[in-house]
Write a protein that holds these residues in place. Structure first.
Motif, PDB file in Angstrom:
ATOM      1  N   ALA A  26     -12.126   1.267 -10.689  1.00  0.00           N
ATOM      2  CA  ALA A  26     -11.943   2.486  -9.897  1.00  0.00           C
ATOM      3  C   ALA A  26     -12.538   2.320  -8.508  1.00  0.00           C
ATOM      4  O   ALA A  26     -11.981   2.796  -7.511  1.00  0.00           O
ATOM      5  CB  ALA A  26     -12.574   3.685 -10.595  1.00  0.00           C
ATOM      6  N   ASP A  27     -13.700   1.643  -8.417  1.00  0.00           N
ATOM      7  CA  ASP A  27     -14.327   1.410  -7.121  1.00  0.00           C
ATOM      8  C   ASP A  27     -13.458   0.512  -6.245  1.00  0.00           C
ATOM      9  O   ASP A  27     -13.298   0.775  -5.058  1.00  0.00           O
ATOM     10  CB  ASP A  27     -15.701   0.758  -7.287  1.00  0.00           C
ATOM     11  CG  ASP A  27     -16.714   1.682  -7.944  1.00  0.00           C
ATOM     12  OD1 ASP A  27     -16.537   2.912  -7.871  1.00  0.00           O
ATOM     13  OD2 ASP A  27     -17.676   1.161  -8.529  1.00  0.00           O
ATOM     14  N   ASP A  33      -7.523   1.447  -1.283  1.00  0.00           N
ATOM     15  CA  ASP A  33      -6.925   2.577  -0.556  1.00  0.00           C
ATOM     16  C   ASP A  33      -7.403   2.623   0.892  1.00  0.00           C
ATOM     17  O   ASP A  33      -6.605   2.848   1.813  1.00  0.00           O
ATOM     18  CB  ASP A  33      -7.237   3.892  -1.253  1.00  0.00           C
ATOM     19  CG  ASP A  33      -6.526   4.041  -2.596  1.00  0.00           C
ATOM     20  OD1 ASP A  33      -5.587   3.261  -2.877  1.00  0.00           O
ATOM     21  OD2 ASP A  33      -6.922   4.937  -3.370  1.00  0.00           O
ATOM     22  N   TRP A  34      -8.704   2.416   1.096  1.00  0.00           N
ATOM     23  CA  TRP A  34      -9.234   2.424   2.463  1.00  0.00           C
ATOM     24  C   TRP A  34      -8.700   1.244   3.265  1.00  0.00           C
ATOM     25  O   TRP A  34      -8.377   1.388   4.446  1.00  0.00           O
ATOM     26  CB  TRP A  34     -10.766   2.454   2.470  1.00  0.00           C
ATOM     27  CG  TRP A  34     -11.252   3.832   2.247  1.00  0.00           C
ATOM     28  CD1 TRP A  34     -11.757   4.366   1.107  1.00  0.00           C
ATOM     29  CD2 TRP A  34     -11.232   4.906   3.196  1.00  0.00           C
ATOM     30  NE1 TRP A  34     -12.051   5.699   1.275  1.00  0.00           N
ATOM     31  CE2 TRP A  34     -11.734   6.057   2.548  1.00  0.00           C
ATOM     32  CE3 TRP A  34     -10.834   5.007   4.520  1.00  0.00           C
ATOM     33  CZ2 TRP A  34     -11.850   7.283   3.188  1.00  0.00           C
ATOM     34  CZ3 TRP A  34     -10.958   6.240   5.160  1.00  0.00           C
ATOM     35  CH2 TRP A  34     -11.452   7.352   4.493  1.00  0.00           C
ATOM     36  N   GLY A  39      -5.063  -0.848   7.464  1.00  0.00           N
ATOM     37  CA  GLY A  39      -3.892  -1.619   7.875  1.00  0.00           C
ATOM     38  C   GLY A  39      -2.870  -0.754   8.589  1.00  0.00           C
ATOM     39  O   GLY A  39      -2.300  -1.155   9.612  1.00  0.00           O
ATOM     40  N   SER A  40      -2.661   0.450   8.075  1.00  0.00           N
ATOM     41  CA  SER A  40      -1.715   1.372   8.718  1.00  0.00           C
ATOM     42  C   SER A  40      -2.186   1.767  10.113  1.00  0.00           C
ATOM     43  O   SER A  40      -1.401   1.803  11.062  1.00  0.00           O
ATOM     44  CB  SER A  40      -1.546   2.635   7.874  1.00  0.00           C
ATOM     45  OG  SER A  40      -0.973   2.329   6.635  1.00  0.00           O
ATOM     46  N   TYR A  94     -12.098  -3.534   3.773  1.00  0.00           N
ATOM     47  CA  TYR A  94     -12.269  -3.748   2.337  1.00  0.00           C
ATOM     48  C   TYR A  94     -13.660  -4.325   2.046  1.00  0.00           C
ATOM     49  O   TYR A  94     -14.372  -3.848   1.166  1.00  0.00           O
ATOM     50  CB  TYR A  94     -11.180  -4.669   1.789  1.00  0.00           C
ATOM     51  CG  TYR A  94     -11.281  -4.856   0.298  1.00  0.00           C
ATOM     52  CD1 TYR A  94     -10.734  -3.924  -0.573  1.00  0.00           C
ATOM     53  CD2 TYR A  94     -11.942  -5.953  -0.245  1.00  0.00           C
ATOM     54  CE1 TYR A  94     -10.834  -4.075  -1.940  1.00  0.00           C
ATOM     55  CE2 TYR A  94     -12.045  -6.119  -1.620  1.00  0.00           C
ATOM     56  CZ  TYR A  94     -11.485  -5.176  -2.455  1.00  0.00           C
ATOM     57  OH  TYR A  94     -11.605  -5.327  -3.816  1.00  0.00           O
ATOM     58  N   LYS A  95     -14.049  -5.342   2.808  1.00  0.00           N
ATOM     59  CA  LYS A  95     -15.367  -5.973   2.607  1.00  0.00           C
ATOM     60  C   LYS A  95     -16.495  -4.971   2.820  1.00  0.00           C
ATOM     61  O   LYS A  95     -17.474  -4.935   2.064  1.00  0.00           O
ATOM     62  CB  LYS A  95     -15.551  -7.160   3.546  1.00  0.00           C
ATOM     63  CG  LYS A  95     -14.720  -8.354   3.177  1.00  0.00           C
ATOM     64  CD  LYS A  95     -14.903  -9.455   4.211  1.00  0.00           C
ATOM     65  CE  LYS A  95     -13.962 -10.596   3.972  1.00  0.00           C
ATOM     66  NZ  LYS A  95     -14.065 -11.628   5.011  1.00  0.00           N
ATOM     67  N   ASP A  96     -16.390  -4.170   3.869  1.00  0.00           N
ATOM     68  CA  ASP A  96     -17.420  -3.160   4.140  1.00  0.00           C
ATOM     69  C   ASP A  96     -17.483  -2.138   3.017  1.00  0.00           C
ATOM     70  O   ASP A  96     -18.571  -1.717   2.616  1.00  0.00           O
ATOM     71  CB  ASP A  96     -17.134  -2.448   5.477  1.00  0.00           C
ATOM     72  CG  ASP A  96     -17.342  -3.335   6.679  1.00  0.00           C
ATOM     73  OD1 ASP A  96     -17.962  -4.414   6.542  1.00  0.00           O
ATOM     74  OD2 ASP A  96     -16.871  -2.956   7.769  1.00  0.00           O
ATOM     75  N   CYS A  97     -16.346  -1.761   2.501  1.00  0.00           N
ATOM     76  CA  CYS A  97     -16.299  -0.795   1.406  1.00  0.00           C
ATOM     77  C   CYS A  97     -16.967  -1.371   0.168  1.00  0.00           C
ATOM     78  O   CYS A  97     -17.820  -0.727  -0.446  1.00  0.00           O
ATOM     79  CB  CYS A  97     -14.842  -0.436   1.112  1.00  0.00           C
ATOM     80  SG  CYS A  97     -14.604   0.678  -0.279  1.00  0.00           S
TER      81      CYS A  97
END
Length: 102
Positions: A26-27, A33-34, A39-40, A94-97
């Motif tokens: 889930a994490d 998602d972030w 990317g968008s 992604y890495k930061d998240c």
């Protein structure tokens, strides 16, 4: 670039400040998602979309912070450069998240 990293770090820290440590599927879904949003937003930037138009797709302060981070980056001149900028921003988000989850 340094300012962008600071803004992105603050945004991700705020976003995940209430998250308990545990890297579960889930994490990683949250981080996926972030990264997708990142990317968008960088795609908007690389396509020279006016920021006021891009803001229509950013709901909430955290997503707007991510969008503003993308818009602090320069626009690449080549298609390959644009794709690299998108990939780099997406991967860094992604890495930061994930690091906030640990």
């Amino acid at each position: 670039m340094k300012k962008t990293k600071i803004v992105l770090l603050i945004v991700t820290m705020w976003l995940f400040s209430l998250t308990i440590h545990a890297e579960t599927p889930a994490d990683t879904k949250v981080c996926d998602d972030w990264a997708s949003k990142a990317g968008s937003y960088m795609l908007f930037r690389q396509m020279n979309t006016p920021i006021h138009k891009a803001m229509e797709n950013a709901m909430g302060n955290v997503t707007r912070g991510l969008l503003l981070s993308a818009y602090q980056q320069s626009v690449a001149e080549t298609n390959e450069g644009k794709q690299q900028a998108i990939d780099n921003f997406k991967n860094q988000t992604y890495k930061d998240c994930i690091s906030q989850m640990q």
